[in-house]
Design an enzyme around this catalytic site. Structure first.
Site, PDB file in Angstrom:
ATOM      1  N   GLU A  81      -7.873  -3.274 -10.178  1.00 50.55           N
ATOM      2  CA  GLU A  81      -6.811  -2.375  -9.697  1.00 50.55           C
ATOM      3  C   GLU A  81      -6.422  -1.403 -10.814  1.00 50.55           C
ATOM      4  O   GLU A  81      -6.607  -1.704 -12.009  1.00 50.55           O
ATOM      5  CB  GLU A  81      -5.601  -3.228  -9.296  1.00 50.55           C
ATOM      6  N   ASN A 228      -2.839  -2.959   2.171  1.00 42.98           N
ATOM      7  CA  ASN A 228      -2.716  -4.111   1.272  1.00 42.98           C
ATOM      8  C   ASN A 228      -1.281  -4.631   1.318  1.00 42.98           C
ATOM      9  O   ASN A 228      -0.331  -3.849   1.190  1.00 42.98           O
ATOM     10  CB  ASN A 228      -3.043  -3.690  -0.165  1.00 42.98           C
ATOM     11  N   GLU A 229      -1.151  -5.915   1.505  1.00 36.20           N
ATOM     12  CA  GLU A 229       0.181  -6.555   1.512  1.00 36.20           C
ATOM     13  C   GLU A 229       1.192  -5.682   2.256  1.00 36.20           C
ATOM     14  O   GLU A 229       2.246  -5.333   1.714  1.00 36.20           O
ATOM     15  CB  GLU A 229       0.637  -6.868   0.077  1.00 36.20           C
ATOM     16  N   TYR A 294      -1.473 -16.670  -4.920  1.00 37.68           N
ATOM     17  CA  TYR A 294      -1.612 -16.845  -6.367  1.00 37.68           C
ATOM     18  C   TYR A 294      -1.173 -18.245  -6.775  1.00 37.68           C
ATOM     19  O   TYR A 294      -0.378 -18.892  -6.077  1.00 37.68           O
ATOM     20  CB  TYR A 294      -0.765 -15.802  -7.106  1.00 37.68           C
ATOM     21  N   GLU A 350      -7.220 -11.732  -2.963  1.00 35.21           N
ATOM     22  CA  GLU A 350      -6.441 -11.852  -4.207  1.00 35.21           C
ATOM     23  C   GLU A 350      -6.091 -13.315  -4.419  1.00 35.21           C
ATOM     24  O   GLU A 350      -5.389 -13.908  -3.591  1.00 35.21           O
ATOM     25  CB  GLU A 350      -5.165 -11.006  -4.154  1.00 35.21           C
ATOM     26  N   GLN A 399      -7.559 -10.588 -11.924  1.00 31.07           N
ATOM     27  CA  GLN A 399      -8.412  -9.447 -11.713  1.00 31.07           C
ATOM     28  C   GLN A 399      -9.556  -9.471 -12.728  1.00 31.07           C
ATOM     29  O   GLN A 399      -9.586 -10.320 -13.618  1.00 31.07           O
ATOM     30  CB  GLN A 399      -7.601  -8.187 -11.839  1.00 31.07           C
TER      31      GLN A 399
HETATM   32  O1  AHR Z   1      -2.829  -8.350  -8.400  1.00 29.23           O
HETATM   33  C1  AHR Z   1      -1.569  -7.879  -8.662  1.00 29.23           C
HETATM   34  C2  AHR Z   1      -0.771  -7.565  -7.414  1.00 29.23           C
HETATM   35  O2  AHR Z   1      -0.524  -8.731  -6.711  1.00 29.23           O
HETATM   36  C3  AHR Z   1      -1.445  -6.678  -6.400  1.00 29.23           C
HETATM   37  O3  AHR Z   1      -1.293  -5.344  -6.698  1.00 29.23           O
HETATM   38  C4  AHR Z   1      -0.737  -7.026  -5.139  1.00 29.23           C
HETATM   39  O4  AHR Z   1      -1.541  -6.844  -4.010  1.00 29.23           O
HETATM   40  C5  AHR Z   1      -0.319  -8.464  -5.339  1.00 29.23           C
HETATM   41  O5  AHR Z   1       0.988  -8.688  -5.024  1.00 29.23           O
END
Ligand code: AHR
Length: 546
Positions: A81, A228-229, A294, A350, A399
């Protein structure tokens, strides 16, 4: 006489009694009695011995005759990103920089990535994606407009890395590109023109523009994410509103492409239900649904240091990593209701650890170190994605360079390969292989009231070669296993391991690697069995050949 006694028991004894003198009888009877007791003792003793040996020995069965879904190579995908030093400094530098580069792309990073067989790379975001206007990144670099990267540190984005640069980078590392379109602040026309610019071979204003920018032939870009999101940074939409918007955007992004809808946040099962209900019946509009989750050991907001932790931080992180299995199972169950043939892929685009930034670095840059703990998190996730290969068609760690659970860290002209990098290297053998069932009852790892499986594994087969990957997340105890290949025998085996002396160990600039990929000695297989001890806090790969 002894043998008679042993064989014939009581009846024979009474028979013998009639013919032997009393003194002899006493002797023999004593001998017999002693023998029986001795036998019994011997039996108990060997039983105890066997039990002690078996205790802690986990029987693991692999079934090569039951090959299942193909493990899509894209499960081993990555994400880059416009965030912190991921693109600028990590991947792309000034062509005149003293950092060795190929037209601005860092040579060291390219080489390291080529070693990994990166199957797919997602770009440009993330949250950045829904602020990105792709035409800003075209033409001579000095003429490109600058914008403010509002999500990540408020820094100036000069758009010097645009569509052409991204696609060139993918060609250099041999990865399939995956482009994420702006829905939050973009237009349907902008989205539709981007797809046309990149993929069309027709005569059109967009293909003319592409040629003017130096690219005659279209690129082969299969994967396109639409938003995205969109429940959060991508517009704070309701699932109903986004699903309608998705249908509209997807209708105008034409061509032979794989369209991925913005999916749920972690366990928002309602989002998945609504999206599937409103889109699954239009097979030409949706091929994938994304999922983001995450590993945040203390709940939302990164409260934990990446390197300074004790066993409590280790155990909480592992428990969180295990959650991916539950998330995939439950989202898949909902998808099954609307898509029983599993046509729509679950795209975990992600995932990864999210710890506190390194002290002294910009909080908006999400730069964190990467320890052996991250290696275990990677191993658990990759095993989990393999196990769900029927539904999970792609996954992208967040990432690639210098951000979150990065596989590579850079500092000026230096580069470090993280423990996570080595796990990806080790697991690359699963790409494109067929999943094999692995059955075992794992010993438990307990800490501070938490209890979880100490061992986590997956296996696959390709060209007659079996690859078995196993994590022992118990930081103290080795766990011996007996690996049995049902119905098959194999003649050779070898192994690799990622481990370290301490769970907090990491690789840093200017010092020898503390966590790396080493050879793991695997004893010779005996017919279809292999006994091996999986060391504490390690990720192990065992390769078996017939
Ligand atoms: O990866 C960092 C961020 O995490 C991304 O930009 C977003 O999609 C997520 O919340």
């Amino acid at each position: 006489m002894r043998s008679l006694l042993r064989q014939d028991g009581q009846f024979r004894i009474s028979w013998i009694l009639c013919y032997v003198p009393e003194s002899f009888f006493k002797d023999t009877y004593f001998n017999f009695f002693f023998n029986m007791q001795f036998k019994r003792l011997l039996l108990i003793f060997s039983g105890v011995l066997l039990l002690t040996q078996l205790q802690g020995q986990t029987a693991v069965n692999l079934h090569p005759d039951q090959a299942g879904a193909r493990i899509n190579p894209e499960i081993y995908g990555h994400f880059a990103e416009h965030l912190g030093r991921c693109i600028y400094g990590g991947i792309f530098v000034d062509e005149d920089s003293n950092i060795p580069n190929v037209r601005g792309f860092r040579s060291d990073v390219i080489e390291a990535l080529k070693e990994l067989d990166v199957p797919v790379l997602r770009w440009p975001g993330g949250c950045f994606g829904d602020t990105y206007h792709w035409k800003d990144g075209l033409g001579p670099r000095e003429d490109r407009p600058s914008i403010v990267n509002v999500h990540w540190g408020g820094v100036t984005e000069d758009n010097s890395f645009g569509t052409h640069e991204f696609l060139e980078f993918c060609e250099l590392i041999g990865a399939e590109p995956y482009i994420n379109i702006n829905v939050g602040s973009g237009t349907v026309q902008e989205a539709s023109e981007w797809v046309e610019y990149v993929t069309s071979s027709n005569e059109s204003p967009m293909t003319k523009l592409r040629r003017e920018n130096g690219r005659e032939e279209p690129w082969q870009v299969k994967y396109w994410g639409i938003g995205n999101e969109n429940w959060g940074c991508g517009g704070h939409m309701t699932p109903e509103y986004y699903a309608d918007l998705y249908r509209r955007f997807a209708s105008y992004c034409r061509g032979d492409i794989y369209k991925i809808a913005g999916g749920p946040n972690v366990d928002d099962y309602n989002w998945t239900r609504v999206l599937m209900e409103k889109t699954a019946r239009y097979p030409w509009l949706i091929q994938g649904l994304s999922l983001h989750s995450y590993t945040l050991p203390e709940g939302w907001l990164p409260k934990v240091s990446a390197t300074e932790f004790e066993e409590d931080g280790w155990a909480k992180t592992m428990r969180q990593a295990y959650r991916m299995d539950e998330l995939i199972s439950r989202h898949s169950a909902i998808m099954d209701q609307y898509d029983p043939n599993q046509r729509i892929g679950l795209i975990v685009d992600e995932w990864g650890t999210w710890f506190q930034v390194e002290p002294g670095t910009n909080p908006g840059f999400l730069y964190q170190q990467n320890t052996l703990r991250d290696a275990l998190v990677a191993g658990i996730h990759l095993n989990t994605f393999n196990q769900h290969a029927d539904r999970v068609k792609m996954a992208n760690i967040a990432q690639m360079v210098n951000v979150l659970q990065a596989i590579i860290l850079t500092k000026d002209d230096q580069m470090v390969l993280t423990p996570t990098y080595y796990v990806f290297k080790m697991y690359s053998v699963h790409q494109g292989a067929d999943l094999l069932p692995v059955n075992f009852d794992s010993p438990k790892y307990s800490f501070g009231g938490m209890e979880m499986d100490a061992l986590n594994a997956s296996a696959s087969i390709k060209d007659g070669e079996i690859n078995f990957t196993i994590c022992n997340l118990d930081p103290e105890n080795d766990h011996p296993i007996t690996l049995t290949l049902t119905g098959e025998s194999f003649s050779s085996s070898n192994g690799q391991i990622v481990t370290a002396e301490n769970m907090q160990d990491y690789n840093d600039f200017g010092r020898p690697e503390a966590v790396t990929l080493s050879t793991f000695k695997v004893p010779a297989p005996k017919k279809n069995q292999l006994e091996v001890v999986i060391p504490a806090k390690s990720v192990v790969h065992i390769q078996l050949k017939r």
